[in-house]
Motif scaffolding. Structure first.
Motif, PDB file in Angstrom:
ATOM      1  N   ASP A 332       0.920  -1.281  -0.120  1.00 12.96           N
ATOM      2  CA  ASP A 332      -0.119  -0.056   0.127  1.00 12.96           C
ATOM      3  C   ASP A 332       0.786   1.246   0.091  1.00 12.96           C
ATOM      4  N   SER A 333       2.059   1.022   0.599  1.00 13.85           N
ATOM      5  CA  SER A 333       2.885   2.231   0.788  1.00 13.85           C
ATOM      6  C   SER A 333       3.713   2.609  -0.476  1.00 13.85           C
ATOM      7  N   LYS A 334       3.407   1.686  -1.597  1.00  8.54           N
ATOM      8  CA  LYS A 334       4.248   1.620  -2.632  1.00  8.54           C
ATOM      9  C   LYS A 334       5.668   1.310  -2.692  1.00  8.54           C
ATOM     10  N   LYS A 335       6.094   0.780  -1.420  1.00  5.07           N
ATOM     11  CA  LYS A 335       7.395   0.572  -1.083  1.00  5.07           C
ATOM     12  C   LYS A 335       7.540  -1.115  -0.865  1.00  5.07           C
ATOM     13  N   PRO A 336       7.103  -2.102  -1.720  1.00  3.80           N
ATOM     14  CA  PRO A 336       7.177  -3.300  -1.226  1.00  3.80           C
ATOM     15  C   PRO A 336       8.575  -3.978  -1.510  1.00  3.80           C
ATOM     16  N   CYS A 337       8.882  -5.077  -0.655  1.00  5.09           N
ATOM     17  CA  CYS A 337      10.011  -5.584  -0.810  1.00  5.09           C
ATOM     18  C   CYS A 337       9.924  -6.650  -1.831  1.00  5.09           C
ATOM     19  N   PRO A 338      10.878  -7.407  -2.548  1.00 10.52           N
ATOM     20  CA  PRO A 338      10.558  -8.300  -3.557  1.00 10.52           C
ATOM     21  C   PRO A 338       9.932  -9.413  -3.382  1.00 10.52           C
ATOM     22  N   LEU A 339       9.835  -9.938  -2.113  1.00 11.17           N
ATOM     23  CA  LEU A 339       9.212 -11.228  -1.674  1.00 11.17           C
ATOM     24  C   LEU A 339       7.499 -10.881  -1.608  1.00 11.17           C
ATOM     25  N   ASP A 340       7.316  -9.449  -1.274  1.00 13.18           N
ATOM     26  CA  ASP A 340       5.969  -9.147  -1.035  1.00 13.18           C
ATOM     27  C   ASP A 340       5.136  -9.383  -2.200  1.00 13.18           C
ATOM     28  N   LEU A 341       5.499  -9.407  -3.587  1.00 12.55           N
ATOM     29  CA  LEU A 341       5.066  -9.628  -4.661  1.00 12.55           C
ATOM     30  C   LEU A 341       4.642 -10.937  -4.790  1.00 12.55           C
ATOM     31  N   LEU A 342       5.340 -11.888  -3.918  1.00 12.89           N
ATOM     32  CA  LEU A 342       4.643 -13.332  -4.137  1.00 12.89           C
ATOM     33  C   LEU A 342       3.332 -13.334  -3.194  1.00 12.89           C
ATOM     34  N   TRP A 343       3.175 -12.469  -2.294  1.00 17.15           N
ATOM     35  CA  TRP A 343       1.858 -12.355  -1.424  1.00 17.15           C
ATOM     36  C   TRP A 343       0.903 -11.725  -2.079  1.00 17.15           C
ATOM     37  N   ALA A 344       1.094 -10.998  -2.983  1.00 14.22           N
ATOM     38  CA  ALA A 344       0.025 -10.021  -3.625  1.00 14.22           C
ATOM     39  C   ALA A 344      -0.909 -10.951  -4.259  1.00 14.22           C
ATOM     40  N   PRO A 345      -0.718 -11.722  -5.354  1.00 15.43           N
ATOM     41  CA  PRO A 345      -1.556 -12.791  -5.920  1.00 15.43           C
ATOM     42  C   PRO A 345      -2.830 -13.422  -4.914  1.00 15.43           C
ATOM     43  N   TYR A 346      -2.569 -13.323  -3.767  1.00 22.20           N
ATOM     44  CA  TYR A 346      -3.505 -13.816  -2.548  1.00 22.20           C
ATOM     45  C   TYR A 346      -4.155 -12.786  -1.944  1.00 22.20           C
ATOM     46  N   ASP A 347      -3.882 -11.463  -2.361  1.00 20.02           N
ATOM     47  CA  ASP A 347      -4.569 -10.510  -1.521  1.00 20.02           C
ATOM     48  C   ASP A 347      -6.168 -10.268  -2.287  1.00 20.02           C
ATOM     49  N   LEU A 348      -7.142 -10.596  -1.444  1.00 17.27           N
ATOM     50  CA  LEU A 348      -8.630 -10.245  -2.022  1.00 17.27           C
ATOM     51  C   LEU A 348      -9.149  -9.050  -1.675  1.00 17.27           C
ATOM     52  N   PHE A 349      -8.101  -8.074  -1.028  1.00 21.95           N
ATOM     53  CA  PHE A 349      -8.694  -6.933  -0.484  1.00 21.95           C
ATOM     54  C   PHE A 349      -9.206  -5.981  -1.482  1.00 21.95           C
ATOM     55  N   VAL A 350     -10.457  -5.636  -1.634  1.00 27.62           N
ATOM     56  CA  VAL A 350     -10.834  -4.515  -2.487  1.00 27.62           C
ATOM     57  C   VAL A 350     -10.550  -2.963  -2.239  1.00 27.62           C
ATOM     58  N   GLN A 351      -9.940  -2.348  -2.587  1.00 28.11           N
ATOM     59  CA  GLN A 351      -9.530  -0.787  -2.194  1.00 28.11           C
ATOM     60  C   GLN A 351     -10.773  -0.060  -2.326  1.00 28.11           C
ATOM     61  N   SER A 352     -11.055   0.388  -0.765  1.00 29.18           N
ATOM     62  CA  SER A 352     -12.340   1.030  -0.588  1.00 29.18           C
ATOM     63  C   SER A 352     -12.089   2.505  -0.334  1.00 29.18           C
ATOM     64  N   HIS A 353     -12.873   3.345  -0.956  1.00 28.37           N
ATOM     65  CA  HIS A 353     -12.724   4.877  -0.616  1.00 28.37           C
ATOM     66  C   HIS A 353     -13.347   5.650   0.299  1.00 28.37           C
ATOM     67  N   SER A 354     -14.136   4.588   1.254  1.00 27.07           N
ATOM     68  CA  SER A 354     -15.000   5.324   2.156  1.00 27.07           C
ATOM     69  C   SER A 354     -14.211   6.107   3.142  1.00 27.07           C
ATOM     70  N   LEU A 355     -13.210   5.779   3.620  1.00 28.91           N
ATOM     71  CA  LEU A 355     -12.498   6.594   4.542  1.00 28.91           C
ATOM     72  C   LEU A 355     -11.952   7.645   3.930  1.00 28.91           C
ATOM     73  N   ALA A 356     -11.399   7.735   2.834  1.00 24.81           N
ATOM     74  CA  ALA A 356     -10.733   8.830   2.056  1.00 24.81           C
ATOM     75  C   ALA A 356     -12.005   9.786   1.900  1.00 24.81           C
ATOM     76  N   ASP A 357     -12.923   9.259   1.336  1.00 21.71           N
ATOM     77  CA  ASP A 357     -14.110  10.154   1.001  1.00 21.71           C
ATOM     78  C   ASP A 357     -14.852  10.873   2.331  1.00 21.71           C
ATOM     79  N   SER A 358     -14.712  10.169   3.439  1.00 22.07           N
ATOM     80  CA  SER A 358     -15.226  10.770   4.778  1.00 22.07           C
ATOM     81  C   SER A 358     -14.264  11.923   5.129  1.00 22.07           C
TER      82      SER A 358
END
Length: 358
Positions: A332-358
């Motif tokens: 999320d911080s746009k500063k991933p470690c190389p191995l974090d990219l192996l975790w990313a395909p299992y991430d089912l999180f949908v970016q939500s703007h509810s907090l930002a919009d509030s």
């Protein structure tokens, strides 16, 4: 007094919105392969003891729910018989349950059911009062949360008919068939885990521990009933991945043994690192060794800086981001470690703007 009440209401509201904002994509329905035994029928009791049923325990909270979802997804995705897996989820509560705790648990339950509609699972409430007064501050606040100690009480939380369980932390992914881990022979041991005998156990305990002969005598498998030939060198193991014989655990009253070391810690400050040291004191030298491939741990770096790390040499069946750095936060911080990219395909999180919009 009014200001204090308003502050509490505001914090509860923000807490609730944070959980509500965590929206996940629905995972596909994973089905058994042709050679799998018949799965347990819908509504199967938590204590199903079919030889083909795999029991997995994990904790759930709002802070790590994103990691938990990825972990569950990875287990199902790589399992040959995913319908034969029963998950046991543990959430925290207190003896005097506040309405917001009910709401919190309802949201976690809803998250699991909407993300994994076909999953067989059960929820358990861990009373944080069980560890009240027993937790000592450590080098990282996340290690001081009551839910981090729930693994000590698994034998009490799960039905007595559950004789064996795999415990997984919420910051890992499995990239192999979990049935291979489930099927290991624990022999006469209560617990199985990858051991790391090159680690210096001296670093995990304070001078107060090493200067007290009675502590050393009572720890690290130094049983009076065991001959020197039967004793094994105590080695470090990570408690984020464990295969546990709950029947033997209950017989040996291991919860009491771990609990006793926590009481000693409060009096004498014998270690610095959360819930891990009691396990080392009780089980060190008495662990069934599991292949290192089943816990490639430390990918979150150390407990202070959380810097990037590489994999240990050898094959990989499970990647574990123990340490301060978590892959979802670094992505999320746009500063991933190389191995974090192996975790990313299992991430089912949908970016939500509810907090930002509030």
């Amino acid at each position: 007094m009014k200001k204090k009440s308003l502050l509490i209401i505001l914090l509860v509201t923000l807490f609730t919105v944070t959980i509500s904002a965590a929206v996940f994509s629905e995972a596909p329905a994973f089905r058994n392969g042709e050679d799998c035994p018949s799965p347990p029928p819908p509504g199967t009791l938590a204590g199903s003891q079919s030889s083909s049923t795999i029991h997995i325990a994990m904790t759930l909270d709002s802070t790590y729910i994103r990691g938990s979802i990825a972990g569950i997804f990875s287990v199902l995705r790589h399992a040959t018989c995913p319908q034969n897996i029963i998950f046991h989820f543990i959430t925290t509560t207190t003896a005097k349950i506040h309405p917001r705790h009910h709401h919190h648990q309802d949201l976690l339950h809803k998250t699991i059911t909407t993300t994994f509609p076909y999953l067989t699972f059960h929820f358990y409430r861990f009373d944080s009062n069980l560890v009240k007064g027993k937790i000592s501050y450590s080098i990282r606040s996340a290690l001081d949360q009551p839910l981090n100690y729930a693994r000590i009480y698994l034998a009490d939380l799960l039905p007595s008919t559950v004789k064996r369980v795999i415990y997984f932390d919420s910051d890992l992914i499995v990239v192999d068939d979990v049935a291979k881990l489930w099927g290991i022979n624990l022999n006469n041991h209560v617990l199985g885990a990858p051991e790391y005998c090159h680690a210096n156990l001296t670093n995990y305990f304070t001078v107060n521990f090493w200067s007290n002969p009675s502590f050393i005598t009572a720890s690290f498998n130094n049983s009076k009933n065991k001959s020197n030939s039967n004793k094994k060198k105590p080695c470090y193991f990570n408690t984020g991945v464990m295969v546990i014989d709950l029947f033997k655990w209950r017989q040996g009253k291991y919860t009491v043994k771990l609990d006793n070391w926590m009481k000693v810690q409060k009096r004498c400050r014998i270690y610095e690192l959360g819930s891990l040291p009691p396990f080392l004191l009780v089980f060190g030298g008495d662990v069934e060794r599991v292949e290192h491939r089943w816990n490639q741990h430390g990918l979150g770096g150390d407990n202070l800086q959380g810097l990037c790390r590489e994999l240990h040499p050898g094959p990989v069946s499970l990647l574990h981001w123990s340490g301060k750095g978590k892959p979802w936060l670094r992505l999320d911080s746009k500063k991933p470690c190389p191995l974090d990219l192996l975790w990313a395909p299992y991430d089912l999180f949908v970016q939500s703007h509810s907090l930002a919009d509030s």
